[in-house]
Design a protein around this motif. Sequence first.
Motif, PDB file in Angstrom:
ATOM      1  N   GLU A  17       0.854  -1.189   0.000  1.00 34.80           N
ATOM      2  CA  GLU A  17       0.000   0.000   0.000  1.00 34.80           C
ATOM      3  C   GLU A  17       0.889   1.237   0.000  1.00 34.80           C
ATOM      4  O   GLU A  17       2.050   1.179   0.376  1.00 34.80           O
ATOM      5  CB  GLU A  17      -0.896   0.036   1.239  1.00 34.80           C
ATOM      6  CG  GLU A  17      -2.033  -0.945   1.205  1.00 34.80           C
ATOM      7  CD  GLU A  17      -3.016  -0.725   2.345  1.00 34.80           C
ATOM      8  OE1 GLU A  17      -2.660  -0.043   3.329  1.00 34.80           O
ATOM      9  OE2 GLU A  17      -4.151  -1.233   2.241  1.00 34.80           O
ATOM     10  N   ARG A  24      -5.199   9.059   2.756  1.00 36.54           N
ATOM     11  CA  ARG A  24      -5.698   7.713   2.448  1.00 36.54           C
ATOM     12  C   ARG A  24      -4.549   6.774   2.114  1.00 36.54           C
ATOM     13  O   ARG A  24      -3.541   7.190   1.554  1.00 36.54           O
ATOM     14  CB  ARG A  24      -6.634   7.737   1.235  1.00 36.54           C
ATOM     15  CG  ARG A  24      -8.011   8.168   1.500  1.00 36.54           C
ATOM     16  CD  ARG A  24      -8.899   7.893   0.285  1.00 36.54           C
ATOM     17  NE  ARG A  24      -8.462   8.680  -0.873  1.00 36.54           N
ATOM     18  CZ  ARG A  24      -8.784   8.382  -2.133  1.00 36.54           C
ATOM     19  NH1 ARG A  24      -9.521   7.334  -2.417  1.00 36.54           N
ATOM     20  NH2 ARG A  24      -8.363   9.142  -3.115  1.00 36.54           N
ATOM     21  N   VAL A  26      -3.875   3.373  -0.146  1.00 33.80           N
ATOM     22  CA  VAL A  26      -4.474   2.599  -1.231  1.00 33.80           C
ATOM     23  C   VAL A  26      -3.466   1.558  -1.719  1.00 33.80           C
ATOM     24  O   VAL A  26      -2.252   1.723  -1.536  1.00 33.80           O
ATOM     25  CB  VAL A  26      -4.912   3.504  -2.409  1.00 33.80           C
ATOM     26  CG1 VAL A  26      -6.016   4.471  -1.983  1.00 33.80           C
ATOM     27  CG2 VAL A  26      -3.738   4.260  -2.996  1.00 33.80           C
ATOM     28  N   PRO A  27      -3.950   0.479  -2.351  1.00 34.11           N
ATOM     29  CA  PRO A  27      -3.015  -0.499  -2.921  1.00 34.11           C
ATOM     30  C   PRO A  27      -2.133   0.151  -3.989  1.00 34.11           C
ATOM     31  O   PRO A  27      -2.558   1.082  -4.685  1.00 34.11           O
ATOM     32  CB  PRO A  27      -3.934  -1.549  -3.555  1.00 34.11           C
ATOM     33  CG  PRO A  27      -5.282  -1.330  -2.956  1.00 34.11           C
ATOM     34  CD  PRO A  27      -5.346   0.110  -2.556  1.00 34.11           C
ATOM     35  N   LYS A  28      -0.928  -0.351  -4.130  1.00 28.74           N
ATOM     36  CA  LYS A  28       0.003   0.245  -5.092  1.00 28.74           C
ATOM     37  C   LYS A  28      -0.427   0.045  -6.540  1.00 28.74           C
ATOM     38  O   LYS A  28       0.101   0.712  -7.429  1.00 28.74           O
ATOM     39  CB  LYS A  28       1.411  -0.309  -4.865  1.00 28.74           C
ATOM     40  CG  LYS A  28       2.018   0.228  -3.584  1.00 28.74           C
ATOM     41  CD  LYS A  28       3.478  -0.123  -3.449  1.00 28.74           C
ATOM     42  CE  LYS A  28       4.004   0.530  -2.173  1.00 28.74           C
ATOM     43  NZ  LYS A  28       5.449   0.495  -2.089  1.00 28.74           N
ATOM     44  N   ASP A  29      -1.411  -0.846  -6.761  1.00 25.26           N
ATOM     45  CA  ASP A  29      -1.936  -1.003  -8.112  1.00 25.26           C
ATOM     46  C   ASP A  29      -3.294  -0.307  -8.295  1.00 25.26           C
ATOM     47  O   ASP A  29      -3.990  -0.532  -9.279  1.00 25.26           O
ATOM     48  CB  ASP A  29      -2.026  -2.473  -8.505  1.00 25.26           C
ATOM     49  CG  ASP A  29      -2.975  -3.275  -7.630  1.00 25.26           C
ATOM     50  OD1 ASP A  29      -3.497  -2.745  -6.618  1.00 25.26           O
ATOM     51  OD2 ASP A  29      -3.205  -4.455  -7.950  1.00 25.26           O
ATOM     52  N   HIS A  30      -3.649   0.573  -7.376  1.00 20.61           N
ATOM     53  CA  HIS A  30      -4.870   1.371  -7.475  1.00 20.61           C
ATOM     54  C   HIS A  30      -4.773   2.247  -8.730  1.00 20.61           C
ATOM     55  O   HIS A  30      -3.679   2.716  -9.083  1.00 20.61           O
ATOM     56  CB  HIS A  30      -5.000   2.243  -6.215  1.00 20.61           C
ATOM     57  CG  HIS A  30      -6.272   2.998  -6.127  1.00 20.61           C
ATOM     58  ND1 HIS A  30      -6.482   4.181  -6.807  1.00 20.61           N
ATOM     59  CD2 HIS A  30      -7.409   2.753  -5.425  1.00 20.61           C
ATOM     60  CE1 HIS A  30      -7.687   4.638  -6.529  1.00 20.61           C
ATOM     61  NE2 HIS A  30      -8.274   3.789  -5.688  1.00 20.61           N
ATOM     62  N   PRO A  31      -5.879   2.485  -9.423  1.00 16.50           N
ATOM     63  CA  PRO A  31      -5.827   3.324 -10.624  1.00 16.50           C
ATOM     64  C   PRO A  31      -5.199   4.698 -10.390  1.00 16.50           C
ATOM     65  O   PRO A  31      -4.532   5.241 -11.271  1.00 16.50           O
ATOM     66  CB  PRO A  31      -7.302   3.464 -11.026  1.00 16.50           C
ATOM     67  CG  PRO A  31      -7.965   2.244 -10.475  1.00 16.50           C
ATOM     68  CD  PRO A  31      -7.222   1.918  -9.195  1.00 16.50           C
ATOM     69  N   ARG A  32      -5.350   5.254  -9.215  1.00 12.21           N
ATOM     70  CA  ARG A  32      -4.755   6.560  -8.918  1.00 12.21           C
ATOM     71  C   ARG A  32      -3.224   6.449  -8.887  1.00 12.21           C
ATOM     72  O   ARG A  32      -2.512   7.301  -9.423  1.00 12.21           O
ATOM     73  CB  ARG A  32      -5.287   7.103  -7.590  1.00 12.21           C
ATOM     74  CG  ARG A  32      -4.877   8.537  -7.322  1.00 12.21           C
ATOM     75  CD  ARG A  32      -5.646   9.147  -6.170  1.00 12.21           C
ATOM     76  NE  ARG A  32      -7.052   9.365  -6.468  1.00 12.21           N
ATOM     77  CZ  ARG A  32      -7.535  10.404  -7.149  1.00 12.21           C
ATOM     78  NH1 ARG A  32      -6.709  11.333  -7.599  1.00 12.21           N
ATOM     79  NH2 ARG A  32      -8.830  10.526  -7.373  1.00 12.21           N
ATOM     80  N   GLU A  34      -1.472   4.095 -10.374  1.00 13.21           N
ATOM     81  CA  GLU A  34      -1.055   3.808 -11.755  1.00 13.21           C
ATOM     82  C   GLU A  34      -0.928   5.111 -12.551  1.00 13.21           C
ATOM     83  O   GLU A  34       0.035   5.300 -13.284  1.00 13.21           O
ATOM     84  CB  GLU A  34      -2.064   2.874 -12.437  1.00 13.21           C
ATOM     85  CG  GLU A  34      -2.034   1.449 -11.936  1.00 13.21           C
ATOM     86  CD  GLU A  34      -0.806   0.683 -12.388  1.00 13.21           C
ATOM     87  OE1 GLU A  34      -0.146   1.081 -13.385  1.00 13.21           O
ATOM     88  OE2 GLU A  34      -0.499  -0.328 -11.729  1.00 13.21           O
ATOM     89  N   LEU A 142      -8.830   6.128 -14.224  1.00 14.98           N
ATOM     90  CA  LEU A 142      -9.122   6.656 -12.899  1.00 14.98           C
ATOM     91  C   LEU A 142     -10.372   7.520 -12.942  1.00 14.98           C
ATOM     92  O   LEU A 142     -11.244   7.431 -12.068  1.00 14.98           O
ATOM     93  CB  LEU A 142      -7.931   7.463 -12.368  1.00 14.98           C
ATOM     94  CG  LEU A 142      -8.157   8.220 -11.058  1.00 14.98           C
ATOM     95  CD1 LEU A 142      -8.518   7.258  -9.926  1.00 14.98           C
ATOM     96  CD2 LEU A 142      -6.931   9.036 -10.707  1.00 14.98           C
ATOM     97  N   GLU A 146     -13.147   7.663 -10.198  1.00 13.72           N
ATOM     98  CA  GLU A 146     -12.987   8.831  -9.331  1.00 13.72           C
ATOM     99  C   GLU A 146     -12.743  10.030 -10.253  1.00 13.72           C
ATOM    100  O   GLU A 146     -11.638  10.207 -10.748  1.00 13.72           O
ATOM    101  CB  GLU A 146     -11.798   8.660  -8.373  1.00 13.72           C
ATOM    102  CG  GLU A 146     -11.958   7.552  -7.359  1.00 13.72           C
ATOM    103  CD  GLU A 146     -10.750   7.434  -6.426  1.00 13.72           C
ATOM    104  OE1 GLU A 146     -10.025   8.431  -6.250  1.00 13.72           O
ATOM    105  OE2 GLU A 146     -10.545   6.333  -5.893  1.00 13.72           O
TER     106      GLU A 146
END
Length: 186
Positions: A17, A24, A26-32, A34, A142, A146
Amino acid sequence: MGFRLSKIYTRTGDQGETGLGDGRRVPKDHPRVEAIGEVDTLNSQLGVLLAGLAEDSRLNEVSEVLIPCQHRLFDLGGELAMPAYQALTAGEVERLEAAIDTWNEEVGPLENFILPGGSMLIAQAHVCRSLARTAERRCQQLNAVEPLSAVSLAYINRLSDLLFVAARIIARRQAVAEILWQPAKS
């Protein structure tokens, strides 16, 4: 401004993360994340292009247009890391459009598809162009989950257009023939 980072490593990302600017995780592969990563990759490759442009005085104007783009990409990364933050303005998009229009007048209409290459700088401009397209796709992915600002999405789109025309203006000013696509023979 003071120091922004007192430690380079925090160990907080070791479990996959990362933290966003709004606190926040988030997982490291979250679209944000990326999107942030692709914008950062583009910014790094733009730095390579700018380093090469600095070695050729015929390309000073190209550098002058592209140098602010590195800063605006950093701003875009900030917007992505801090969703409530808005740094880019419509004026930045208009600045890119003005440069595109000016350079297009000089190079003339595109009469055929062109391939990346001809010189290292032309090829690097195309690398940056293709990375801008990747960054744009990640931002649009993303945006589907979002929403992002319309200005930010327009900026990354226009930047890829600018980089395409920059490749063409570099070729013209270096007196290097553009590599025209030759379709396969049927």
